[in-house]
Design an enzyme around this catalytic site. Structure first.
Site, mmCIF file in Angstrom:
data_model
loop_
_atom_site.group_PDB
_atom_site.id
_atom_site.type_symbol
_atom_site.label_atom_id
_atom_site.label_comp_id
_atom_site.label_asym_id
_atom_site.label_seq_id
_atom_site.Cartn_x
_atom_site.Cartn_y
_atom_site.Cartn_z
ATOM 1 N N HIS A 21 0.849 -1.182 0.000
ATOM 2 C CA HIS A 21 0.000 0.000 0.000
ATOM 3 C C HIS A 21 0.889 1.239 0.000
ATOM 4 O O HIS A 21 1.942 1.257 0.626
ATOM 5 C CB HIS A 21 -0.894 0.028 1.234
ATOM 6 C CG HIS A 21 -1.910 -1.070 1.249
ATOM 7 N ND1 HIS A 21 -2.996 -1.089 0.411
ATOM 8 C CD2 HIS A 21 -1.997 -2.199 2.000
ATOM 9 C CE1 HIS A 21 -3.711 -2.176 0.645
ATOM 10 N NE2 HIS A 21 -3.115 -2.870 1.607
ATOM 11 N N CYS A 33 -2.183 5.352 -4.507
ATOM 12 C CA CYS A 33 -2.856 4.059 -4.619
ATOM 13 C C CYS A 33 -3.927 4.119 -5.715
ATOM 14 O O CYS A 33 -4.034 3.205 -6.533
ATOM 15 C CB CYS A 33 -3.480 3.672 -3.285
ATOM 16 S SG CYS A 33 -4.296 2.065 -3.312
#
Length: 109
Positions: A21, A33
């Site tokens: 992430h 992201c």
């Protein structure tokens, strides 16, 4: 951090893998992201639609995991077209990496 690994054979992309992430912002507002997801999923959708190819896709987990491979069973012309679309994806991901290198790392394997 998002890790992008590109797998090549004979100098052509045969697969890519995303994991991790970015954590560049709060959940739902993480622009890195969102950008990586849009570029990668958009590319997968483009290959499947434009090349009429079923890709080998593995995804899931809380680690933001995606592995996509061009099947060896596809004819060479379709493999080359899919590879070209993957190269375009890589260019876009490198643009994101250039601006946000603390959140995304691309490597060739």
């Amino acid at each position: 951090m998002i890790q992008v690994t590109v797998f090549r054979s004979n100098n052509q992309i045969e697969a890519f893998e995303l994991s991790g992430h970015a954590d560049s912002g709060p959940y739902g507002y993480d622009l890195v992201c969102a950008g990586v997801s849009a570029v990668s999923i958009g590319t997968v959708n483009a290959v499947m639609e434009l090349c009429e190819a079923d890709l080998e896709i593995e995804q899931g987990g809380e680690g933001g995991y995606l592995h996509v491979k061009i099947p060896e069973s596809l004819n060479e012309t379709i493999r080359e077209k899919a590879g070209l679309l993957f190269e375009g994806m890589l260019i876009s991901l490198r643009s994101i990496e250039a601006e946000y290198s603390q959140f995304i790392k691309i490597k060739n394997n």
